[in-house]
Design a protein around this motif. Structure first.
Motif, short mmCIF file in Angstrom:
data_model
loop_
_atom_site.label_atom_id
_atom_site.label_comp_id
_atom_site.label_asym_id
_atom_site.label_seq_id
_atom_site.Cartn_x
_atom_site.Cartn_y
_atom_site.Cartn_z
N ALA A 129 19.52 22.39 -2.80
CA ALA A 129 18.51 21.96 -3.77
C ALA A 129 19.00 21.17 -4.77
O ALA A 129 18.10 20.10 -5.17
CB ALA A 129 17.82 23.53 -4.43
N GLU A 130 20.12 21.39 -5.14
CA GLU A 130 20.97 20.51 -6.15
C GLU A 130 21.05 18.86 -5.45
O GLU A 130 20.76 18.06 -6.14
CB GLU A 130 22.28 20.89 -6.53
CG GLU A 130 22.11 22.18 -7.22
CD GLU A 130 23.57 22.70 -7.69
OE1 GLU A 130 23.70 23.49 -8.78
OE2 GLU A 130 24.22 22.59 -6.83
N GLY A 131 21.42 18.98 -4.23
CA GLY A 131 21.66 17.71 -3.14
C GLY A 131 20.28 16.79 -3.55
O GLY A 131 20.41 15.62 -3.51
N SER A 132 19.09 17.74 -3.15
CA SER A 132 17.77 17.09 -3.16
C SER A 132 17.48 16.57 -4.35
O SER A 132 16.96 15.34 -4.35
CB SER A 132 16.80 18.16 -2.46
OG SER A 132 15.30 17.48 -2.81
N VAL A 133 17.66 17.14 -5.51
CA VAL A 133 17.31 16.56 -6.80
C VAL A 133 17.96 15.31 -7.27
O VAL A 133 17.44 14.51 -7.67
CB VAL A 133 17.29 17.85 -7.90
CG1 VAL A 133 17.14 17.26 -9.20
CG2 VAL A 133 16.44 18.94 -7.66
N SER A 134 19.32 15.42 -6.90
CA SER A 134 20.09 14.31 -7.08
C SER A 134 19.68 13.00 -6.56
O SER A 134 19.64 11.90 -7.00
CB SER A 134 21.62 14.70 -6.72
OG SER A 134 22.11 15.74 -7.44
N ARG A 135 19.27 13.19 -5.33
CA ARG A 135 18.99 12.07 -4.57
C ARG A 135 17.66 11.49 -4.99
O ARG A 135 17.34 10.43 -5.00
CB ARG A 135 18.75 12.46 -2.93
CG ARG A 135 20.15 12.70 -2.17
CD ARG A 135 19.77 12.93 -0.85
NE ARG A 135 19.16 14.09 -0.43
CZ ARG A 135 19.92 15.13 -0.34
NH1 ARG A 135 21.23 15.24 -0.23
NH2 ARG A 135 19.06 16.24 0.15
N THR A 136 16.68 12.39 -5.21
CA THR A 136 15.26 11.95 -5.76
C THR A 136 15.68 11.39 -7.14
O THR A 136 15.04 10.22 -7.45
CB THR A 136 14.27 13.16 -6.31
OG1 THR A 136 14.36 13.99 -4.73
CG2 THR A 136 13.12 12.82 -6.55
N ALA B 203 18.19 9.66 -8.21
CA ALA B 203 18.98 8.50 -7.96
C ALA B 203 17.76 7.44 -7.51
O ALA B 203 18.07 6.41 -8.20
CB ALA B 203 20.03 8.72 -6.88
N ASN B 204 17.00 7.74 -6.76
CA ASN B 204 16.13 6.74 -6.30
C ASN B 204 14.93 6.49 -7.47
O ASN B 204 14.80 5.35 -7.64
CB ASN B 204 14.97 7.68 -5.07
CG ASN B 204 15.91 7.40 -3.79
OD1 ASN B 204 16.94 6.75 -3.54
ND2 ASN B 204 15.61 8.62 -3.07
N ILE B 205 14.66 7.53 -8.26
CA ILE B 205 13.85 7.11 -9.38
C ILE B 205 14.36 6.28 -10.38
O ILE B 205 13.89 5.62 -10.95
CB ILE B 205 13.25 8.51 -9.92
CG1 ILE B 205 12.41 9.33 -9.08
CG2 ILE B 205 12.70 8.25 -11.42
CD1 ILE B 205 12.15 10.79 -9.63
N LEU B 206 15.94 6.54 -10.69
CA LEU B 206 16.64 5.71 -11.40
C LEU B 206 16.57 4.39 -10.99
O LEU B 206 16.59 3.53 -11.93
CB LEU B 206 18.03 6.42 -12.14
CG LEU B 206 18.72 5.93 -12.85
CD1 LEU B 206 18.12 5.94 -14.16
CD2 LEU B 206 20.26 6.75 -12.91
N ALA C 209 23.01 6.97 -16.24
CA ALA C 209 23.26 7.74 -14.69
C ALA C 209 22.47 9.16 -15.42
O ALA C 209 22.53 9.66 -16.54
CB ALA C 209 24.78 8.05 -14.47
N PRO C 210 22.25 9.81 -14.05
CA PRO C 210 21.41 11.08 -14.48
C PRO C 210 22.31 12.34 -15.20
O PRO C 210 23.58 12.40 -15.12
CB PRO C 210 21.11 11.88 -13.17
CG PRO C 210 20.92 10.73 -12.14
CD PRO C 210 21.84 9.67 -12.80
N GLU D 184 8.51 14.53 -10.27
CA GLU D 184 8.94 14.71 -8.97
C GLU D 184 9.73 15.91 -8.79
O GLU D 184 10.04 16.34 -7.65
CB GLU D 184 9.39 13.34 -8.32
CG GLU D 184 8.40 12.33 -8.09
CD GLU D 184 8.45 11.40 -9.47
OE1 GLU D 184 8.16 10.27 -9.05
OE2 GLU D 184 8.50 11.82 -10.62
N VAL D 185 10.85 16.09 -9.68
CA VAL D 185 11.90 16.96 -9.65
C VAL D 185 11.81 18.19 -10.33
O VAL D 185 12.60 19.07 -10.28
CB VAL D 185 13.17 16.48 -9.92
CG1 VAL D 185 13.64 15.19 -9.18
CG2 VAL D 185 13.34 16.06 -11.51
#
Length: 263
Positions: free
Chosen positions: A181-188, A190-193, A207-208, A247-248
């Motif tokens: 779940a943490e990996g998914s949020v981080s990737r999402t 990163a894309n939004i950012l 950075a997030p 989205e997150v």
């Protein structure tokens, strides 16, 4: 003026407090009193002499990890309560220290493998059977070191005192899902950012970051309405607003749920 004050023992008591490693030691120092019983004084002197010998002759002395866990242990009497991770770590270290010291006191290096009673026998040891530290051994009578508890704690705690993933199947499953779940949020995020930086909505070097246990994006106040989401906080200067993109939000909620399950 008391006798203690007249002879300056209060200063000695203050110095002793400086060597205490836990509230247990401080309580013992505060409770010290003058003794008029010759036998008691002799016993204390013998204990001190034996301890001094151990400190001078033992190459690898045990750690001095003693923690005051009385309140935590007492609370366990209440059904449904448990020890926190840090307390479990302190309990393990305390029991290890206790076991190591009791082992030194109770070990008898004078024990002979073979004793025929003849002085010319190579294995003959005239000191065989003698207790090396009789005063300290008497002091340690009835002291349990709870090796089964030590072994169990060593199975569930790593070398840093954190509960291992493998401590239980349920914990292992929760932590695996938490990492996903943490990996998914981080990737999402990163894309939004990346998209927001391309559009000039946020600075290139940001950075997030974490706010209230949730991953968010730092945004300048003028651009905060350009990113859909929930505002959680702002910097002390007011020049940065921390937005949790829509989205997150659900994924962050799941992370908080998993963290609660893990605890």
């Amino acid at each position: 003026m008391t006798l203690e004050e007249k002879i300056g023992f209060n200063e000695i008591r203050t110095l002793l407090h400086g060597y205490c490693t836990s509230p247990l030691g401080h309580e013992r120092v505060d409770a010290m009193q003058f003794l008029a019983n010759h036998e008691a004084v002799t016993t204390l002197h013998q204990q001190l002499a034996e301890l001094s010998h151990i400190l001078q002759t033992t190459m690898e002395q045990p750690e001095q990890d003693f923690f005051d866990l009385r309140e935590d242990i007492h609370r366990l009497r209440i059904e449904g309560t448990y020890l926190e991770e840090q307390t479990l770590w302190e309990l393990l270290r305390t029991l290890r220290t206790l076991h190591a010291w009791v082992k030194i006191i109770r070990e008898n290096p004078n024990t002979s493998v073979q004793n025929t009673g003849e002085a010319n026998t190579p294995d003959y040891n005239p000191d065989a059977g003698k207790i090396t530290y009789p005063a300290l051994e008497k002091l340690a009578e009835g002291v349990f070191t709870f090796l089964s508890v030590v072994r169990h704690l060593e199975q569930i705690l790593d070398k840093h005192g954190r509960i291992k993933d493998e401590a239980s199947r349920e914990l292992l499953s929760i932590r695996h899902e938490l990492k996903r779940a943490e990996g998914s949020v981080s990737r999402t995020l990163a894309n939004i950012l990346k998209s927001a930086q391309a559009e000039g909505l946020v600075e290139k070097d940001v950075a997030p970051t974490m706010r209230d246990g949730r991953l968010v994006i730092p945004v300048v106040p003028a651009m905060k309405r350009r990113i859909k989401g929930i505002g959680h906080d702002e910097s002390a200067t007011g020049k940065t607003v921390f937005i949790e993109p829509a989205e997150v939000v659900e994924a962050n909620n799941r992370i908080r749920e998993l963290e609660a399950e893990e605890r």
